[in-house]
Design a protein around this motif. Structure first.
Motif, PDB file in Angstrom:
ATOM      1  N   PRO A   1       5.143   0.371   5.412  1.00  0.00           N
ATOM      2  CA  PRO A   1       3.852   0.316   6.096  1.00  0.00           C
ATOM      3  C   PRO A   1       3.920   0.881   7.524  1.00  0.00           C
ATOM      4  O   PRO A   1       4.991   1.223   8.027  1.00  0.00           O
ATOM      5  CB  PRO A   1       3.532  -1.186   6.125  1.00  0.00           C
ATOM      6  CG  PRO A   1       4.460  -1.814   5.129  1.00  0.00           C
ATOM      7  CD  PRO A   1       5.668  -0.951   5.089  1.00  0.00           C
TER       8      PRO A   1
ATOM      9  N   GLU B   1       1.832  -3.220  10.957  1.00  0.00           N
ATOM     10  CA  GLU B   1       1.863  -4.047   9.753  1.00  0.00           C
ATOM     11  C   GLU B   1       3.281  -4.529   9.443  1.00  0.00           C
ATOM     12  O   GLU B   1       3.473  -5.661   8.971  1.00  0.00           O
ATOM     13  CB  GLU B   1       1.298  -3.276   8.554  1.00  0.00           C
ATOM     14  CG  GLU B   1      -0.216  -3.187   8.510  1.00  0.00           C
ATOM     15  CD  GLU B   1      -0.811  -2.256   9.550  1.00  0.00           C
ATOM     16  OE1 GLU B   1      -1.954  -2.494   9.981  1.00  0.00           O
ATOM     17  OE2 GLU B   1      -0.130  -1.275   9.939  1.00  0.00           O
TER      18      GLU B   1
ATOM     19  N   GLU C   1       0.819  -1.208   0.000  1.00  0.00           N
ATOM     20  CA  GLU C   1       0.000   0.000   0.000  1.00  0.00           C
ATOM     21  C   GLU C   1       0.858   1.265   0.000  1.00  0.00           C
ATOM     22  O   GLU C   1       0.489   2.282  -0.530  1.00  0.00           O
ATOM     23  CB  GLU C   1      -0.923   0.004   1.222  1.00  0.00           C
ATOM     24  CG  GLU C   1      -2.084  -0.981   1.120  1.00  0.00           C
ATOM     25  CD  GLU C   1      -3.064  -0.612   0.023  1.00  0.00           C
ATOM     26  OE1 GLU C   1      -3.367   0.587  -0.130  1.00  0.00           O
ATOM     27  OE2 GLU C   1      -3.514  -1.519  -0.703  1.00  0.00           O
ATOM     28  N   ARG C   2       2.004   1.201   0.670  1.00  0.00           N
ATOM     29  CA  ARG C   2       2.902   2.360   0.754  1.00  0.00           C
ATOM     30  C   ARG C   2       4.327   1.843   0.843  1.00  0.00           C
ATOM     31  O   ARG C   2       4.559   0.665   1.094  1.00  0.00           O
ATOM     32  CB  ARG C   2       2.563   3.233   1.961  1.00  0.00           C
ATOM     33  CG  ARG C   2       2.553   2.483   3.279  1.00  0.00           C
ATOM     34  CD  ARG C   2       2.367   3.390   4.499  1.00  0.00           C
ATOM     35  NE  ARG C   2       1.024   3.878   4.626  1.00  0.00           N
ATOM     36  CZ  ARG C   2       0.474   4.226   5.793  1.00  0.00           C
ATOM     37  NH1 ARG C   2       1.166   4.117   6.917  1.00  0.00           N
ATOM     38  NH2 ARG C   2      -0.759   4.684   5.853  1.00  0.00           N
TER      39      ARG C   2
END
Length: 480
Positions: free
Chosen positions: A153, A157, A149-150
């Motif tokens: 994290p 996470e 997602e990035r």
């Protein structure tokens, strides 16, 4: 787990909680709270977790880790910094998995993804071991790929991923460490065997405000690494090492005083070659990724391996067998008289690098399609536009991930840097249409660079992530 065990390593200012109470889990999003959880009230840039304590309580949270005493009737532990606190309790919850593997962290504006992938591949080949990877393109446990997602994290996470890696038998983890992650304590408490600095160029100034602040955030990595590997050719090298506690190892293309350097560099359309020099030894290296920045990425990967005890010759041979990385000077097959290259260049320096690379072997026009992301640093937009028209033969100004900004407003900012140019350019707001126009209007031997999206397979418009894979878009137009 007992609360007292979960809080190991945290300085408590005040507590009303029974330290012997059993905790069923950790949450920092009140909507995900469950019975018996500890809710960590993180102070964010858009919202403050302390405002959602009541919500967490209503879902069964048993206590709260906070920076401000809560108004809700709930046991609490008051500490100075809940971001750091989240990192510590998350590591404790998963039994400190990072300590069971050798951690390699790579920070810098450009080159992180390619470098981490090179290091992972080389470690697997030389040590015949399983390696975990955390990065912009994806997260990996050995050969298993998971969507990212990035770049780095959130700490919970990260620790969960580390635990999965330990359970899967990983011995090493190679991870991109963003300035945000360092500044916001997402990697707090992790001891890196090796920390690496590639370079620092203009990016994220919407968050860090100044290059000095941006650089100091990156430099935090070298206060939690045993060995620090830094690019001696970068002007911010001194800032990285200024307060470092790591043992410093340097690499360079030009400087003979570096611990590792590149000699006899040859740049070709299909890759690069050079001789790696260390302690009076020379080893030949080839890498199938074109561009001078590939020399730096190669040196970085070599430096990591030799600092993990690998002989320079073995490291050089492993590097020579590495292939390219998705979205980094990635050639999309056209089976025609022109070439399409996809690259993640979304900063002026990265755009300059890929244009330099392509100009080095282009026999026809260099056509660049460029945009800028919305809700991000606006100051780089005109610089991106100027770089495009200064270094390409034709520029197409289009959209990237506009997010909540109006796409044409972003394009207008880019066009500020295009004023007065003699280079022909065209504005096409819709990125799909812009790619189609470039393909339909190509000339023989053109090299069309689609800059900015790279590995991404989506486009963010408003707050919606829409599927958008430039490889598929190129194929669609070629088929039609």
């Amino acid at each position: 787990m007992r609360l007292s065990e979960l809080l190991k390593g945290i300085d408590i200012i005040k507590t009303t909680a029974d330290l012997n109470m059993e905790i069923s889990g950790i949450c920092y999003d009140s909507r995900k709270a469950k019975q018996g959880n500890i809710f960590v009230a993180v102070v964010g840039y858009e919202s403050d977790g302390h405002n959602y304590i009541n919500s967490a309580v209503s879902l069964g949270a048993g206590c709260v880790l906070c920076e401000k005493e809560p108004e809700a009737d709930i046991p609490y532990i008051l500490i100075e910094n809940t971001r750091r606190g989240l990192a510590v309790v998350s590591a404790n919850w998963f039994d400190n998995p990072a300590s069971k593997m050798k951690m390699i962290g790579v920070t810098g504006t450009n080159g992180k993804t390619t470098t981490t992938n090179l290091i992972k591949t080389m470690l697997e080949e030389v040590f015949k071991c399983k390696v975990g990877l955390i990065g912009t393109n994806c997260n990996m446990i050995g050969d298993v790929v998971m969507e990212a997602e990035r770049t780095t994290p959130e700490s919970y996470e990260i620790q969960a991923l580390f635990a999965e890696m330990v359970n899967a038998g990983c011995e090493y983890v190679v991870m991109e460490v963003s300035s945000h992650a360092l500044y916001l304590d997402r990697v707090a408490g992790i001891e890196f065997e090796i920390g690496i600095f590639s370079n620092l160029t203009r990016d994220h100034l919407d968050f860090h405000k100044t290059m000095e602040e941006y650089g100091r955030a990156k430099a935090l990595l070298f206060r939690q690494s045993r060995i620090g590997i830094v690019n001696l050719d970068d002007e911010y090298c001194g800032l990285m090492t200024e307060n470092a506690t790591a043992k410093i190892f340097t690499y360079s293309i030009d400087k003979t005083e570096a611990d590792l350097s590149a000699k006899n560099v040859v740049l070709k359309p299909d890759g690069i070659s050079f001789a790696a020099l260390m302690t009076a030894r020379l080893e030949k290296v080839k890498l199938a990724i074109p561009g001078q920045f590939s020399v730096y990425n190669g040196l970085t990967a070599l430096a990591a391996l030799v600092n993990l005890g690998v002989d320079l010759r073995d490291a050089a041979q492993a590097l020579s067998r590495c292939q390219g990385v998705k979205g980094r000077v990635e050639v999309v097959p056209t089976n025609s008289d022109f070439t399409v290259i996809i690259d993640y260049a979304h900063t002026p320096d990265a755009l300059e690098n890929v244009l330099n690379t392509v100009n080095g072997f282009a026999t026809g026009r260099v056509v660049v399609l460029v945009g800028c992301g919305g809700d991000r640093d606006k100051t780089k937009r005109p610089v991106m536009g100027k770089t495009a028209v200064d270094m390409a033969d034709f520029a197409i100004i289009t959209s990237d991930n506009p997010r909540t900004e109006e796409p044409m407003a972003i394009i207008e900012d880019i066009l500020e840097g295009v004023k007065g140019t003699k280079t022909p350019y065209k504005v096409i707001e819709n990125r799909r249409e812009a790619i189609g126009w470039a393909i339909k209007n190509h000339k023989p031997d053109d090299i069309i660079i689609l800059a900015g999206k790279g590995h991404e397979t989506y486009q963010i418009i408003g707050k919606t992530k829409n599927h958008f894979d430039e490889r598929e878009v190129v194929r669609e137009f070629l088929e039609n």
